[in-house]
Design an enzyme around this catalytic site. Sequence first.
Site, PDB file in Angstrom:
ATOM      1  N   GLU A 140       0.796  -1.311   0.114  1.00 54.87           N
ATOM      2  CA  GLU A 140      -0.047  -0.125   0.079  1.00 54.87           C
ATOM      3  C   GLU A 140       0.778   1.289   0.079  1.00 54.87           C
ATOM      4  O   GLU A 140       0.789   2.144  -0.748  1.00 54.87           O
ATOM      5  CB  GLU A 140      -0.926  -0.074   1.223  1.00 54.87           C
ATOM      6  CG  GLU A 140      -1.567   1.276   1.636  1.00 54.87           C
ATOM      7  CD  GLU A 140      -2.719   1.535   0.598  1.00 54.87           C
ATOM      8  OE1 GLU A 140      -3.588   0.612   0.428  1.00 54.87           O
ATOM      9  OE2 GLU A 140      -2.700   2.690  -0.022  1.00 54.87           O
ATOM     10  N   GLY A 248     -10.121  21.951  -4.881  1.00 50.43           N
ATOM     11  CA  GLY A 248     -10.979  22.003  -6.077  1.00 50.43           C
ATOM     12  C   GLY A 248     -11.050  23.522  -6.102  1.00 50.43           C
ATOM     13  O   GLY A 248     -10.266  24.611  -5.744  1.00 50.43           O
TER      14      GLY A 248
HETATM   15  N1  CAO Z   1       0.543 -23.423  -3.570  1.00 46.20           N
HETATM   16  C1  CAO Z   1       1.969 -23.181  -3.811  1.00 46.20           C
HETATM   17  N2  CAO Z   1       2.576 -21.850  -3.983  1.00 46.20           N
HETATM   18  C2  CAO Z   1       1.888 -20.955  -3.895  1.00 46.20           C
HETATM   19  C3  CAO Z   1       0.377 -20.766  -3.663  1.00 46.20           C
HETATM   20  C4  CAO Z   1      -0.208 -22.037  -3.422  1.00 46.20           C
HETATM   21  N3  CAO Z   1      -1.305 -22.227  -3.352  1.00 46.20           N
HETATM   22  N4  CAO Z   1      -0.003 -19.455  -3.504  1.00 46.20           N
HETATM   23  C5  CAO Z   1       0.994 -18.714  -3.627  1.00 46.20           C
HETATM   24  N5  CAO Z   1       2.199 -19.588  -4.016  1.00 46.20           N
HETATM   25  C6  CAO Z   1       3.564 -19.131  -4.085  1.00 46.20           C
HETATM   26  C7  CAO Z   1       3.644 -18.357  -5.300  1.00 46.20           C
HETATM   27  O1  CAO Z   1       4.024 -19.310  -6.296  1.00 46.20           O
HETATM   28  C8  CAO Z   1       5.200 -17.573  -4.996  1.00 46.20           C
HETATM   29  O2  CAO Z   1       6.141 -18.471  -5.092  1.00 46.20           O
HETATM   30  P1  CAO Z   1       7.501 -18.125  -5.633  1.00 46.20           P
HETATM   31  O3  CAO Z   1       8.012 -16.640  -5.209  1.00 46.20           O
HETATM   32  O4  CAO Z   1       8.480 -19.111  -5.297  1.00 46.20           O
HETATM   33  O5  CAO Z   1       7.444 -18.011  -7.165  1.00 46.20           O
HETATM   34  C9  CAO Z   1       4.805 -17.226  -3.626  1.00 46.20           C
HETATM   35  O6  CAO Z   1       3.918 -18.342  -3.200  1.00 46.20           O
HETATM   36  C10 CAO Z   1       3.926 -15.859  -3.449  1.00 46.20           C
HETATM   37  O7  CAO Z   1       4.803 -15.060  -3.704  1.00 46.20           O
HETATM   38  P2  CAO Z   1       4.489 -13.436  -3.648  1.00 46.20           P
HETATM   39  O8  CAO Z   1       5.684 -12.679  -4.171  1.00 46.20           O
HETATM   40  O9  CAO Z   1       3.207 -13.055  -4.128  1.00 46.20           O
HETATM   41  O10 CAO Z   1       4.276 -13.339  -1.915  1.00 46.20           O
HETATM   42  P3  CAO Z   1       5.408 -12.371  -0.930  1.00 46.20           P
HETATM   43  O11 CAO Z   1       4.707 -12.502   0.110  1.00 46.20           O
HETATM   44  O12 CAO Z   1       6.755 -12.338  -1.125  1.00 46.20           O
HETATM   45  O13 CAO Z   1       4.975 -10.622  -1.641  1.00 46.20           O
HETATM   46  C11 CAO Z   1       3.415  -8.945  -2.079  1.00 46.20           C
HETATM   47  C12 CAO Z   1       3.685 -10.213  -1.133  1.00 46.20           C
HETATM   48  C13 CAO Z   1       1.943  -8.553  -1.949  1.00 46.20           C
HETATM   49  C14 CAO Z   1       4.282  -7.804  -1.940  1.00 46.20           C
HETATM   50  C15 CAO Z   1       3.422  -9.390  -3.656  1.00 46.20           C
HETATM   51  O14 CAO Z   1       2.756 -10.504  -3.779  1.00 46.20           O
HETATM   52  C16 CAO Z   1       3.289  -8.364  -4.672  1.00 46.20           C
HETATM   53  O15 CAO Z   1       3.951  -7.353  -4.884  1.00 46.20           O
HETATM   54  N6  CAO Z   1       1.942  -8.423  -5.285  1.00 46.20           N
HETATM   55  C17 CAO Z   1       1.401  -7.707  -6.378  1.00 46.20           C
HETATM   56  C18 CAO Z   1       1.135  -6.284  -5.729  1.00 46.20           C
HETATM   57  C19 CAO Z   1       0.088  -6.324  -4.707  1.00 46.20           C
HETATM   58  O16 CAO Z   1      -0.862  -6.851  -5.106  1.00 46.20           O
HETATM   59  N7  CAO Z   1       0.471  -5.713  -3.781  1.00 46.20           N
HETATM   60  C20 CAO Z   1      -0.659  -5.378  -2.590  1.00 46.20           C
HETATM   61  C21 CAO Z   1      -0.851  -6.216  -1.555  1.00 46.20           C
HETATM   62  S1  CAO Z   1      -2.012  -5.744  -0.459  1.00 46.20           S
HETATM   63  O17 CAO Z   1      -1.068  -4.581   0.412  1.00 46.20           O
END
Ligand code: CAO
Length: 416
Positions: A140, A248
């Site tokens: 966020e 505004g």
């Molecule tokens: N089974 C197996 N693996 C799973 C899974 C499932 N059901 N669901 C998720 N995963 C795995 C994914 O494959 C991924 O693995 P790898 O990184 O090894 O490929 C991992 O879990 C999820 O990774 P992520 O990068 O999404 O998670 P994170 O906690 O490191 O990051 C966030 C979180 C929010 C920073 C990131 O997802 C992101 O930048 N998302 C896009 C922007 C966004 O939506 N941000 C808003 C979040 S709300 O504040």
Amino acid sequence: MTKPLEGIRIIDFTHVQAGPACTQLLAWFGADVIKVERPGSGDVTRNQLRDIPDADALYFTMLNSNKKSLTLDTKKPEGKEVLEKLIRESDVLVENFGPGALDRMGFSWERLNELNPKMIVASVKGFSDGHHYDDLKVYENVAQCAGGAASTTGFWDGPPTISAAALGDSNTGMHLAIGILTALLGRDKTGKGQKVAVSMQDSVLNLCRVKLRDQQRLERVGYLEEYPQYPHGEFSDVVPRGGNAGGGGQPGWVLKCKGWETDPNAYIYFTIQGHAWEPICKALGKPEWIDDPAYKTAEARQPHIFDIFKTIEGWLADKTKFEAVDILRKFDIPCAPVLTMKELANDPSLRASGTIVEVPHKKRGSYLTVGSPIKFSDLKPEVTASPLLGEHTEEVLASLGYSKQDIFNLREVKAV
Ligand code: CAO
């Protein structure tokens, strides 16, 4: 009553806030939303900021109502197979993983399109595809900084400031929901699915549109007359932070009411709408200001607008924020009390309209959430509890044709 999105099946591969806010909205309107979660842990928000031990946190329950939960390890071959079946039978897949995660799992856009050419694949990322920051993970506040909200929020003598409103998360989810509905309408015409992508930076910037307006005005004329810096202060070459200024064409400010010394929310927002000057003067008991050349026009008032606000605060000193608004509303003056979360939670009008709803939950007892802010004449979205982790695993697998034995086998290899 048939809900408008009934019959639309959505694979909800989202977590935290931006994606879940989008799919929750679609679930309220009738879509069959199946949240796919990692076995054993699920969406991280189930555990974040817990207020009751062993029960899903409010962070989760307030963003995942009306959904089903399917646990599935989509990195295991058995899990991938289930997901492929689900993809073939769904209309939309929504995800907000970090950049590249879905590709690494083996479900690139090309692969998804091959599995189900009619499926809409909707993604939230921090930055748009091809952006020089498109490899970044984003939360966020990062988005608020990257989208122009932080540099334009707060006071001129303080640092860039984050808004409490989820401009990066829920706002992006709302943009994505509009994109998904548009793609569904498009599919009715073409028979084809498509990729829908929304970045958090873009969504924040979309809400900061008026600040980009101001940047261009500033570059042309060198000042912004509705900002507190005008006419006595200085302008640089970037849009400054304007504190609580109107933003505004109407000057406004947060003004102290009776009790402000002890109550940090004893304030109202007061707007000086140009054509309402006469009623404002009458409401304040200042009829002499109506025709006074120093007050009569917006231009004349601007150099001493803060003196005018001080005078209004004098008028407010013996009135609570609610009493003040009750007087000012009779004069058609745009204003509102500064309401706290406690006041909003107990507001009878919000309860009656379904904007604040109490939802029974199997483990937590009942909790408050924000219901649909969108009201329809023919649909009253009903908010039901968020699912427990894996609550619908058997039901969803059975709907895909898996037998009890198959499900047992999937459990054995920890794929569900
Ligand atoms: N089974 C197996 N693996 C799973 C899974 C499932 N059901 N669901 C998720 N995963 C795995 C994914 O494959 C991924 O693995 P790898 O990184 O090894 O490929 C991992 O879990 C999820 O990774 P992520 O990068 O999404 O998670 P994170 O906690 O490191 O990051 C966030 C979180 C929010 C920073 C990131 O997802 C992101 O930048 N998302 C896009 C922007 C966004 O939506 N941000 C808003 C979040 S709300 O504040």
